[in-house]
Design a protein around this motif. Structure first.
Motif, PDB file in Angstrom:
ATOM      1  N   VAL A  21       0.809  -1.226   0.000  1.00 21.06           N
ATOM      2  CA  VAL A  21       0.000   0.000   0.000  1.00 21.06           C
ATOM      3  C   VAL A  21       0.841   1.274   0.000  1.00 21.06           C
ATOM      4  CG1 VAL A  21      -1.889  -1.176   1.170  1.00 21.06           C
ATOM      5  CG2 VAL A  21      -0.203   0.063   2.534  1.00 21.06           C
ATOM      6  N   THR A  22       2.163   1.155  -0.079  1.00 26.98           N
ATOM      7  CA  THR A  22       3.019   2.338  -0.137  1.00 26.98           C
ATOM      8  C   THR A  22       3.968   2.205  -1.319  1.00 26.98           C
ATOM      9  OG1 THR A  22       4.683   1.371   1.332  1.00 26.98           O
ATOM     10  CG2 THR A  22       2.935   2.674   2.358  1.00 26.98           C
ATOM     11  N   GLU A  73     -10.613   8.649   4.633  1.00 25.79           N
ATOM     12  CA  GLU A  73     -10.512  10.097   4.506  1.00 25.79           C
ATOM     13  C   GLU A  73     -10.133  10.572   3.110  1.00 25.79           C
ATOM     14  OE1 GLU A  73      -7.668  11.187   7.418  1.00 25.79           O
ATOM     15  OE2 GLU A  73      -8.926  10.630   9.135  1.00 25.79           O
ATOM     16  N   HIS A  74      -9.507   9.699   2.293  1.00 27.14           N
ATOM     17  CA  HIS A  74      -8.934  10.184   1.041  1.00 27.14           C
ATOM     18  C   HIS A  74      -9.405   9.462  -0.220  1.00 27.14           C
ATOM     19  CE1 HIS A  74      -6.061  11.632   4.083  1.00 27.14           C
ATOM     20  NE2 HIS A  74      -5.823  12.617   3.246  1.00 27.14           N
ATOM     21  N   VAL A  75     -10.057   8.306  -0.108  1.00 25.92           N
ATOM     22  CA  VAL A  75     -10.407   7.512  -1.287  1.00 25.92           C
ATOM     23  C   VAL A  75     -11.914   7.351  -1.351  1.00 25.92           C
ATOM     24  CG1 VAL A  75     -10.084   5.302  -2.463  1.00 25.92           C
ATOM     25  CG2 VAL A  75      -8.198   6.316  -1.175  1.00 25.92           C
ATOM     26  N   GLN A 133      -1.974   4.119  -3.173  1.00 25.54           N
ATOM     27  CA  GLN A 133      -0.662   4.197  -2.545  1.00 25.54           C
ATOM     28  C   GLN A 133      -0.617   5.328  -1.530  1.00 25.54           C
ATOM     29  OE1 GLN A 133       2.139   1.785  -3.546  1.00 25.54           O
ATOM     30  NE2 GLN A 133       0.038   1.023  -3.661  1.00 25.54           N
ATOM     31  N   TRP A 134      -0.222   4.962  -0.343  1.00 23.32           N
ATOM     32  CA  TRP A 134      -0.157   5.886   0.791  1.00 23.32           C
ATOM     33  C   TRP A 134       1.289   6.342   0.938  1.00 23.32           C
ATOM     34  CZ3 TRP A 134      -0.505   4.103   6.571  1.00 23.32           C
ATOM     35  CH2 TRP A 134      -0.619   5.238   7.400  1.00 23.32           C
ATOM     36  N   THR A 153       5.316   8.941   8.878  1.00 23.42           N
ATOM     37  CA  THR A 153       4.126   9.779   8.986  1.00 23.42           C
ATOM     38  C   THR A 153       3.624  10.130   7.600  1.00 23.42           C
ATOM     39  OG1 THR A 153       5.514  11.756   9.092  1.00 23.42           O
ATOM     40  CG2 THR A 153       4.852  10.755  11.176  1.00 23.42           C
ATOM     41  N   PRO A 154       2.305  10.321   7.440  1.00 23.05           N
ATOM     42  CA  PRO A 154       1.763  10.607   6.112  1.00 23.05           C
ATOM     43  C   PRO A 154       2.309  11.913   5.555  1.00 23.05           C
ATOM     44  CG  PRO A 154       0.022  10.008   7.657  1.00 23.05           C
ATOM     45  CD  PRO A 154       1.259  10.205   8.452  1.00 23.05           C
TER      46      PRO A 154
END
Length: 282
Positions: A89-90, A166-168, A239-240, A247-248
């Protein structure tokens, strides 16, 4: 005499299936980096089954030199699980990810040195040093390592799921329920391992055959991990992006800079250094 009975055959089928999926994952085109890590995780799980596959079939009785063969790389299980979920996921692996495998590398070096000993010295070392001192420490280290990485993976997975919310917009298609199930299965495997270790240490010594249910559960985990890993081999997750410290990375608010202004550009690379698609307005 070497003979494959029901116990060795059952575990052997799981090991064979895991090896087959390992090969498929290594050649899969989607999520190549993550799938290679998953192949490593499956390979380590298959290797942990091999002493019991060979032992129940009588290989160690016929070929005692197999003692200390480097089959148990349990200290690599937790790191591989964590790095697989992370890489899935990254965009990249954590900085200096190789450090997670230092304990497993030390244990592998020790095992290879013991395996290379002549048979008589190997047996003496096993009876006088390995069984009373090294084996209990190795078992405790394996359980502690897996517990730490399970906690880290569960926390990381939870943070990613919150980020999805929160983002997708189509987050329901990326919730990874199968990874949550795999985590539960590995937690169950860890609990059973701790239970067997407790019984063996404090209640009654367990023989090779007494541990068959424990490794039957490991075989089931290999089947599940292989099936679900292959079923989702090509799924592309949002992808995060993370900083090096985990940290994000916040999204830049280009809207705040979209109003034309007569003042000089505040972006030092605005005029000739930014790609057109990302250049902020001046």
């Amino acid at each position: 005499m070497i003979r494959f009975g029901p116990w060795s055959t059952t575990l052997g089928l799981a090991a064979g299936f895991g090896s087959l999926v390992c090969g498929l994952l290594l050649t899969a085109r989607g999520n190549r980096s993550a799938n290679r890590i998953l192949a490593g995780l499956l390979g380590v799980s298959v290797l942990r089954l091999m002493p019991y596959v060979l032992g129940f079939a009588g290989f160690y009785d016929v070929h005692p030199w197999l003692s200390f063969a480097p089959f148990d790389l349990g200290l690599a299980t937790g790191p591989l699980l964590y790095l697989y979920v992370h890489r899935l996921v990254t965009p990249t692996l954590p900085v200096r990810a190789w450090r997670h495998f230092v304990p497993a590398g030390v244990m592998l070096g020790y095992t290879l040195c013991a395996f290379a000993l002549p048979l008589e010295q190997k047996l003496r070392w096993n009876d006088s040093v390995h069984e009373p001192w090294v084996a209990p420490l190795e078992s405790a280290a394996n359980m502690l390592s897996l517990a730490v990485y399970l906690v880290a993976t569960v926390r990381f997975h939870g943070r990613y799921q919150r980020w999805l919310v929160e983002h997708v917009s189509d987050r329901d298609s990326h919730r990874q329920p199968w990874i949550a199930t795999v985590l539960v299965a590995l937690e169950l495997g860890w609990t059973v391992t701790v239970g067997f270790a407790f019984v063996d240490r404090f209640l009654t010594p367990l023989s090779y055959y007494d541990r068959f249910p424990q490794y039957l559960l490991f075989a089931a985990i290999v089947f599940w991990l292989g099936l679900e890993g292959w079923r989702h081999v090509g799924h592309r997750f949002p992808q995060w992006a993370l900083r090096a410290e985990g940290t994000p990375v916040p999204d830049r608010d280009w809207a705040a800079t979209s109003t034309p202004s007569s003042t000089p550009c505040a972006w030092p690379r605005c005029r000739n250094g930014w790609p057109p698609a990302t250049r902020p307005p001046c």
